[in-house]
Design a protein around this motif. Structure first.
Motif, PDB file in Angstrom:
ATOM      1  N   LEU A   8       3.081 -15.832  31.486  1.00 16.75           N
ATOM      2  CA  LEU A   8       1.724 -15.338  31.720  1.00 16.75           C
ATOM      3  C   LEU A   8       0.783 -16.126  30.813  1.00 16.75           C
ATOM      4  O   LEU A   8       1.215 -16.692  29.808  1.00 16.75           O
ATOM      5  CB  LEU A   8       1.638 -13.847  31.403  1.00 16.75           C
ATOM      6  CG  LEU A   8       2.440 -12.914  32.307  1.00 16.75           C
ATOM      7  CD1 LEU A   8       2.396 -11.483  31.767  1.00 16.75           C
ATOM      8  CD2 LEU A   8       1.936 -12.963  33.740  1.00 16.75           C
ATOM      9  N   PRO A   9      -0.505 -16.151  31.133  1.00 19.91           N
ATOM     10  CA  PRO A   9      -1.451 -16.810  30.221  1.00 19.91           C
ATOM     11  C   PRO A   9      -1.364 -16.193  28.821  1.00 19.91           C
ATOM     12  O   PRO A   9      -0.991 -15.022  28.667  1.00 19.91           O
ATOM     13  CB  PRO A   9      -2.812 -16.531  30.866  1.00 19.91           C
ATOM     14  CG  PRO A   9      -2.506 -16.287  32.307  1.00 19.91           C
ATOM     15  CD  PRO A   9      -1.157 -15.622  32.324  1.00 19.91           C
ATOM     16  N   HIS A  11      -3.451 -14.971  26.904  1.00 12.83           N
ATOM     17  CA  HIS A  11      -4.294 -13.799  26.647  1.00 12.83           C
ATOM     18  C   HIS A  11      -3.830 -12.556  27.411  1.00 12.83           C
ATOM     19  O   HIS A  11      -4.505 -11.534  27.396  1.00 12.83           O
ATOM     20  CB  HIS A  11      -5.768 -14.098  26.967  1.00 12.83           C
ATOM     21  CG  HIS A  11      -6.034 -14.307  28.418  1.00 12.83           C
ATOM     22  ND1 HIS A  11      -5.742 -15.478  29.066  1.00 12.83           N
ATOM     23  CD2 HIS A  11      -6.556 -13.474  29.356  1.00 12.83           C
ATOM     24  CE1 HIS A  11      -6.081 -15.370  30.330  1.00 12.83           C
ATOM     25  NE2 HIS A  11      -6.574 -14.155  30.538  1.00 12.83           N
ATOM     26  N   VAL A  12      -2.660 -12.631  28.054  1.00 10.65           N
ATOM     27  CA  VAL A  12      -2.125 -11.511  28.841  1.00 10.65           C
ATOM     28  C   VAL A  12      -0.762 -11.112  28.297  1.00 10.65           C
ATOM     29  O   VAL A  12       0.098 -11.963  28.073  1.00 10.65           O
ATOM     30  CB  VAL A  12      -1.988 -11.882  30.335  1.00 10.65           C
ATOM     31  CG1 VAL A  12      -1.384 -10.722  31.130  1.00 10.65           C
ATOM     32  CG2 VAL A  12      -3.331 -12.297  30.922  1.00 10.65           C
ATOM     33  N   TYR A  45      -5.532  -7.924  27.713  1.00 14.75           N
ATOM     34  CA  TYR A  45      -5.340  -8.017  29.159  1.00 14.75           C
ATOM     35  C   TYR A  45      -3.869  -7.682  29.364  1.00 14.75           C
ATOM     36  O   TYR A  45      -3.000  -8.369  28.827  1.00 14.75           O
ATOM     37  CB  TYR A  45      -5.668  -9.427  29.669  1.00 14.75           C
ATOM     38  CG  TYR A  45      -7.155  -9.739  29.623  1.00 14.75           C
ATOM     39  CD1 TYR A  45      -7.930  -9.645  30.772  1.00 14.75           C
ATOM     40  CD2 TYR A  45      -7.775 -10.099  28.438  1.00 14.75           C
ATOM     41  CE1 TYR A  45      -9.297  -9.920  30.734  1.00 14.75           C
ATOM     42  CE2 TYR A  45      -9.133 -10.373  28.382  1.00 14.75           C
ATOM     43  CZ  TYR A  45      -9.885 -10.280  29.533  1.00 14.75           C
ATOM     44  OH  TYR A  45     -11.233 -10.537  29.488  1.00 14.75           O
ATOM     45  N   ILE A 115      -1.378 -10.422  38.907  1.00 16.48           N
ATOM     46  CA  ILE A 115      -1.368 -11.431  37.842  1.00 16.48           C
ATOM     47  C   ILE A 115      -2.667 -12.233  37.867  1.00 16.48           C
ATOM     48  O   ILE A 115      -3.278 -12.470  36.818  1.00 16.48           O
ATOM     49  CB  ILE A 115      -0.133 -12.344  37.961  1.00 16.48           C
ATOM     50  CG1 ILE A 115       1.136 -11.538  37.657  1.00 16.48           C
ATOM     51  CG2 ILE A 115      -0.254 -13.554  37.039  1.00 16.48           C
ATOM     52  CD1 ILE A 115       2.428 -12.275  37.956  1.00 16.48           C
ATOM     53  N   SER A 119      -5.390 -11.928  34.822  1.00  9.68           N
ATOM     54  CA  SER A 119      -5.503 -13.186  34.076  1.00  9.68           C
ATOM     55  C   SER A 119      -6.923 -13.718  34.022  1.00  9.68           C
ATOM     56  O   SER A 119      -7.247 -14.575  33.198  1.00  9.68           O
ATOM     57  CB  SER A 119      -4.606 -14.255  34.696  1.00  9.68           C
ATOM     58  OG  SER A 119      -3.251 -13.858  34.603  1.00  9.68           O
ATOM     59  N   THR A 120      -7.786 -13.229  34.912  1.00 10.83           N
ATOM     60  CA  THR A 120      -9.172 -13.682  34.942  1.00 10.83           C
ATOM     61  C   THR A 120      -9.960 -12.944  33.866  1.00 10.83           C
ATOM     62  O   THR A 120     -10.096 -11.723  33.909  1.00 10.83           O
ATOM     63  CB  THR A 120      -9.810 -13.419  36.333  1.00 10.83           C
ATOM     64  OG1 THR A 120      -9.010 -14.070  37.320  1.00 10.83           O
ATOM     65  CG2 THR A 120     -11.229 -13.921  36.372  1.00 10.83           C
ATOM     66  N   LYS A 121     -10.453 -13.697  32.902  1.00 11.05           N
ATOM     67  CA  LYS A 121     -11.176 -13.085  31.777  1.00 11.05           C
ATOM     68  C   LYS A 121     -12.533 -12.547  32.230  1.00 11.05           C
ATOM     69  O   LYS A 121     -13.195 -13.157  33.075  1.00 11.05           O
ATOM     70  CB  LYS A 121     -11.372 -14.089  30.651  1.00 11.05           C
ATOM     71  CG  LYS A 121     -10.134 -14.317  29.841  1.00 11.05           C
ATOM     72  CD  LYS A 121     -10.494 -15.002  28.551  1.00 11.05           C
ATOM     73  CE  LYS A 121      -9.364 -14.800  27.563  1.00 11.05           C
ATOM     74  NZ  LYS A 121      -9.827 -14.990  26.211  1.00 11.05           N
TER      75      LYS A 121
END
Length: 124
Positions: A8-9, A11-12, A45, A115, A119-121
């Motif tokens: 995952l990114p 930030h997640v 997130y 996902i 994942s979109t901030k």
């Protein structure tokens, strides 16, 4: 049992719940991951994939879940819950009205969409 979801990114944080989920699972898997995410990103997130029913969460797990939510209350930005249980999906969608961030439920076959969404901030 809780297992981290890989790839995952950064930030997640994502976890997959299966079988019985206990207080120990939350203390050893989820809470450290959330703490590390807040330390590095200063926001949360979160992706939860339920491969079990919410009835398989022990009372201690629910308490630790509440602790996790309150510990970083203002840091929650997005929470995606992937579940085959329509009632959980509906509850998650309504939870967005009282939580500090956005919460959204997804069906099991919508994992890729979940996902992408989580994942979109958010814009600051």
């Amino acid at each position: 049992m809780l297992k981290p979801i890989e790839n995952l990114p950064s930030h997640v944080v994502g976890v997959r719940a299966s079988g019985e989920v206990t207080e120990t699972d939350l203390k050893e898997v989820l809470l450290p991951a959330l703490d590390a995410l807040v330390q590095s990103q200063d926001e949360i997130y979160y992706l939860l994939v339920l491969d079990t029913t919410v009835q398989n969460f022990t009372a201690g797990a629910w308490i630790q879940d509440m602790v996790a939510g309150l510990r970083h209350f203002t840091k929650w930005k997005k929470m995606a819950i992937v579940t085959p249980q329509e009632s959980v999906e509906t509850f998650t969608n309504y939870f967005s009205y009282i939580s500090p961030g956005e919460a959204r439920g997804f069906k099991k076959d919508e994992l890729d969409q979940a996902i992408a969404w989580v994942s979109t901030k958010n814009e600051k």
